[in-house]
Design an enzyme around this catalytic site. Structure first.
Site, PDB file in Angstrom:
ATOM      1  N   ALA A   1       3.299  39.395   9.547  1.00  0.00           N
ATOM      2  CA  ALA A   1       4.683  39.094   9.916  1.00  0.00           C
ATOM      3  C   ALA A   1       4.767  38.511  11.320  1.00  0.00           C
ATOM      4  CB  ALA A   1       5.524  40.371   9.821  1.00  0.00           C
TER       5      ALA A   1
ATOM      6  N   GLY B   1       7.201  45.175  18.700  1.00  0.00           N
ATOM      7  CA  GLY B   1       8.092  44.257  18.007  1.00  0.00           C
ATOM      8  C   GLY B   1       7.526  42.858  17.915  1.00  0.00           C
ATOM      9  N   LEU B   2       8.426  41.867  17.917  1.00  0.00           N
ATOM     10  CA  LEU B   2       8.067  40.453  17.801  1.00  0.00           C
ATOM     11  C   LEU B   2       7.276  40.186  16.521  1.00  0.00           C
ATOM     12  CD1 LEU B   2       7.107  39.583  21.501  1.00  0.00           C
ATOM     13  CD2 LEU B   2       9.260  39.134  20.322  1.00  0.00           C
ATOM     14  N   CYS B   3       7.693  40.825  15.432  1.00  0.00           N
ATOM     15  CA  CYS B   3       7.027  40.597  14.144  1.00  0.00           C
ATOM     16  C   CYS B   3       8.069  40.367  13.045  1.00  0.00           C
ATOM     17  CB  CYS B   3       6.097  41.757  13.793  1.00  0.00           C
ATOM     18  SG  CYS B   3       6.797  43.400  13.991  1.00  0.00           S
ATOM     19  N   GLY B   4       9.097  39.593  13.371  1.00  0.00           N
ATOM     20  CA  GLY B   4      10.098  39.242  12.379  1.00  0.00           C
ATOM     21  C   GLY B   4      10.870  40.446  11.881  1.00  0.00           C
TER      22      GLY B   4
END
Length: 289
Positions: free
Chosen positions: A244, A88-91
């Site tokens: 992203a 994760g942590l990609c908007g």
């Protein structure tokens, strides 16, 4: 109002988070170049494959040819191949792909169709299983893959073809995010089976004679094309994910900086208020004496 110690702890915590987001942004920027080069290098091959298949399919009568091209004559069971990231942590990268697949699944179910989902990537699986846990047939985990290669996509393509040959589904659609820039990734749905070949891609520059016949060549190229399109989707996703993440971490770093400034201002005002209060108490006590 929080104490000065609480404010200091809060500021230190935000500064630590800012260091992490800044580091993640720099790592994503470094990975983006390689991922972008891979995605851009795969596009000419995939586009040329489309042109060759379009030329071959133009000489095939409608409804004829291999089943991967013309289908099996049914439209009841749909396989949704949803490719997302493993982290994760990609908007909104993962959410946008999952949302597109979810809308497609709801639309098919509203028409009375059977929906099956093949998840490539854990994040898409985590989002879709909340509503489609019974529809998910398999999760393909690529977390152990450091550098994407065709060998990672070929088994997935062969698995899809094997399921189609055994009548597990009638139509297959691939969902991924097409990379355009660091701030723009386009969620895309591409039908794999039956192959959607645009007639405008057929070359009109020259007429070709194929040996062996067109059916034999299509029978070889169409399975290859499935793996090629899956590989291209994985490469596009890899570039989109890093773009992203770079954008999301840049925003997080700037937001952390603004929060640090705000908390520092509150800390300074609270500290000044306490000093002023102590001075007033000292002066008042001196005057009372």
């Amino acid at each position: 109002m929080p104490s000065l110690k609480d404010l200091r702890n809060r500021i230190a915590s935000v500064k630590a988070t800012q260091k992490i987001t800044k580091a993640m942004q720099m790592v994503a920027a470094a990975k983006l170049r390689r991922a972008q080069q891979g995605a851009e290098a795969a596009r000419p091959y995939a586009e040329r494959m489309d042109i060759v298949l379009a030329n071959l399919a133009s000489g095939i009568a409608p409804g004829a040819g291999p089943a991967l091209l013309s289908g099996n004559g049914k439209n009841e069971t749909h396989l949704l191949v949803v490719a997302t990231a493993e982290r994760g942590l990609c908007g909104g990268f993962n959410s946008s792909i999952a949302r597109l697949a979810r809308e497609k699944a709801f639309a098919l179910q509203a028409e009375g169709k059977t929906v099956k989902i093949l998840c490539i990537g854990k994040k898409g699986y985590d989002q879709l299983r909340r509503q489609f846990e019974k529809n998910i047939v398999e999760l393909i985990d690529l977390r152990s893959v450091r550098q994407l290669a065709f060998e990672n996509a070929d088994p997935i393509g062969k698995k899809i073809i094997d399921w189609f040959d055994h009548g597990e589904f009638d139509v297959a659609t691939l969902f991924y995010s097409k990379f355009r820039s660091v701030i723009l990734q386009i969620p895309t749905a591409q039908q794999l089976i039956p192959a959607q070949i645009a007639s405008d891609k057929a070359s009109s520059e020259a007429a070709y004679e194929y040996e062996p016949g067109q059916d034999e060549i299509l029978a070889t190229l169409l399975p290859r094309n499935i793996s090629v399109q899956v590989f291209r989707a994985l490469l596009e996703n890899a570039a989109s994910e890093q773009g992203a993440r770079m954008s999301a971490m840049d925003s997080a770093t700037r937001n952390a900086g603004e929060m640090i400034k705000k908390q520092t201002t509150i800390y300074n005002r609270s500290r000044q208020a306490m000093i002023t209060k102590e001075l007033i108490e000292i002066i008042s006590g001196a005057e009372a004496l």
